[in-house]
Design a protein around this motif. Structure first.
Motif, PDB file in Angstrom:
ATOM      1  N   ALA A 202      27.673   5.428 -17.420  1.00 11.22           N
ATOM      2  CA  ALA A 202      27.208   5.754 -16.066  1.00 11.22           C
ATOM      3  C   ALA A 202      27.843   7.014 -15.497  1.00 11.22           C
ATOM      4  N   TRP A 203      28.924   7.507 -16.093  1.00  6.48           N
ATOM      5  CA  TRP A 203      29.695   8.578 -15.477  1.00  6.48           C
ATOM      6  C   TRP A 203      28.904   9.861 -15.227  1.00  6.48           C
ATOM      7  N   PRO A 204      28.136  10.396 -16.176  1.00  3.77           N
ATOM      8  CA  PRO A 204      27.409  11.642 -15.895  1.00  3.77           C
ATOM      9  C   PRO A 204      26.498  11.539 -14.674  1.00  3.77           C
ATOM     10  N   ALA A 205      25.775  10.429 -14.553  1.00  3.81           N
ATOM     11  CA  ALA A 205      24.866  10.258 -13.411  1.00  3.81           C
ATOM     12  C   ALA A 205      25.643  10.101 -12.113  1.00  3.81           C
TER      13      ALA A 205
ATOM     14  N   VAL B 167      27.296   5.440  -6.063  1.00  2.00           N
ATOM     15  CA  VAL B 167      27.328   4.210  -6.854  1.00  2.00           C
ATOM     16  C   VAL B 167      26.114   3.344  -6.563  1.00  2.00           C
ATOM     17  N   THR B 168      25.786   3.162  -5.265  1.00  2.00           N
ATOM     18  CA  THR B 168      24.666   2.290  -4.934  1.00  2.00           C
ATOM     19  C   THR B 168      23.338   2.860  -5.436  1.00  2.00           C
ATOM     20  N   GLU B 169      23.177   4.183  -5.374  1.00  3.16           N
ATOM     21  CA  GLU B 169      21.938   4.776  -5.876  1.00  3.16           C
ATOM     22  C   GLU B 169      21.825   4.592  -7.390  1.00  3.16           C
ATOM     23  N   TYR B 170      22.921   4.758  -8.098  1.00  8.50           N
ATOM     24  CA  TYR B 170      22.885   4.574  -9.545  1.00  8.50           C
ATOM     25  C   TYR B 170      22.530   3.125  -9.897  1.00  8.50           C
TER      26      TYR B 170
ATOM     27  N   GLU C  59      19.006   3.509 -11.582  1.00  5.54           N
ATOM     28  CA  GLU C  59      19.142   4.012 -12.943  1.00  5.54           C
ATOM     29  C   GLU C  59      19.843   3.071 -13.921  1.00  5.54           C
ATOM     30  N   ALA C  60      20.624   2.136 -13.450  1.00  6.68           N
ATOM     31  CA  ALA C  60      21.420   1.295 -14.338  1.00  6.68           C
ATOM     32  C   ALA C  60      20.532   0.494 -15.297  1.00  6.68           C
TER      33      ALA C  60
ATOM     34  N   ARG D 129      13.305  -4.544 -14.705  1.00  3.19           N
ATOM     35  CA  ARG D 129      13.443  -5.998 -14.579  1.00  3.19           C
ATOM     36  C   ARG D 129      14.895  -6.423 -14.772  1.00  3.19           C
ATOM     37  N   LYS D 130      15.540  -5.866 -15.809  1.00  4.06           N
ATOM     38  CA  LYS D 130      16.939  -6.204 -16.067  1.00  4.06           C
ATOM     39  C   LYS D 130      17.842  -5.732 -14.934  1.00  4.06           C
TER      40      LYS D 130
END
Length: 262
Positions: free
Chosen positions: A187-190, A218-221, A225-226, A237-238
């Motif tokens: 997740a770090w690059p994003a 953090v909340t946007e990721y 995107e997560a 879905r996940k």
């Protein structure tokens, strides 16, 4: 189910909305997980403000129930507008924190559920008057500077469990094993990109390089995107399931608490 279990139908949520029509304005109604969970969001009239100029927040009343036992019949007061599964998760996660539990009411599926409706008018008036307290928390985030070193520490602490152990510099070669660092976090690059000014709302300059922007990165990721899947629908879905039942919900709650402590 036990003998005391009584199904709470969707009409109970409708009765809440009707009882509060003078104090709230209906904003959104969602049916989630093929009807297993139902929720509505209403704006509380007279409870709004800006964290920074151009970044308004609004106090919402969120009613939710489930037909699979996953959540109780529940009323939450939150600055989060619930329009999908991830924002419902964020609101529920925030309400679950010990210091925010006074902002929610829940009733098990028993015959006493109608008692909740009778408490609401006075409760809404109280929460309207207390809204500035929650707004002050967010303004505190926006007033606190956050540099790259602090942001690295924030993310490193938040994702500490994913940075445990070692990683091989050469895949499959244990001789190249070393401790994991932040750059090894998927997740770090994003996250870094958003913090450096490519997140939604980054054009609001007074909110950049602050604890508020760190928290929003953090909340946007987590909400956009997560998750890893080649199929974007499956990934979404996940992500929703994680934000509701799993690690995503825990991370949202922890991100809020950690931001207030920076």
């Amino acid at each position: 189910m036990t003998d005391t279990y009584t199904p709470i139908q969707n009409e109970a949520l409708i009765r809440i909305a009707e009882a509060l029509h003078e104090d709230t304005t209906m904003d959104a109604v969602c049916v989630l997980a093929d009807g297993k969970r139902v929720t509505f969001t209403a704006r509380v009239r007279g409870a709004e403000g800006e964290v920074i100029p151009g970044d308004p927040v609004q106090q919402y009343l969120i009613g939710s129930t489930s037909h699979d036992g996953s959540i109780p019949f529940q009323i939450i007061f939150s600055p989060i507008r619930v329009v999908c599964q991830n924002t419902l998760s964020a609101a529920l996660g925030l309400a679950s924190q010990q210091k925010h539990r006074h902002k929610s009411l829940s009733i098990r599926h028993t015959k006493n559920a109608d008692a909740l409706i009778q408490q609401l008018p006075d409760l809404v008036d109280l929460k309207r008057r207390c809204f500035l307290g929650g707004l002050d928390e967010l303004r505190h985030m926006a007033s606190r500077p956050c540099n790259h070193v602090q942001f690295r520490h924030y993310v490193n602490t938040l994702f500490a469990d994913q940075l445990q152990g070692t990683i091989n510099d050469v895949r499959g070669d244990s001789r190249t094993a070393r401790p994991r660092v932040l750059e090894d976090l998927p997740a770090w690059p994003a996250l870094l990109e958003k913090f450096e000014g490519r997140a939604i709302g980054s054009d609001l300059l007074r909110g950049s390089s602050t604890v508020w922007s760190a928290y929003q990165s953090v909340t946007e990721y987590l909400s956009h995107e997560a998750g890893r899947s080649k199929n974007p629908v499956e990934a979404a879905r996940k992500r929703f399931e994680s934000l509701y039942w799993g690690k995503g919900s825990e991370l949202l709650t922890a991100a809020h608490s950690m931001a207030l402590s920076i």
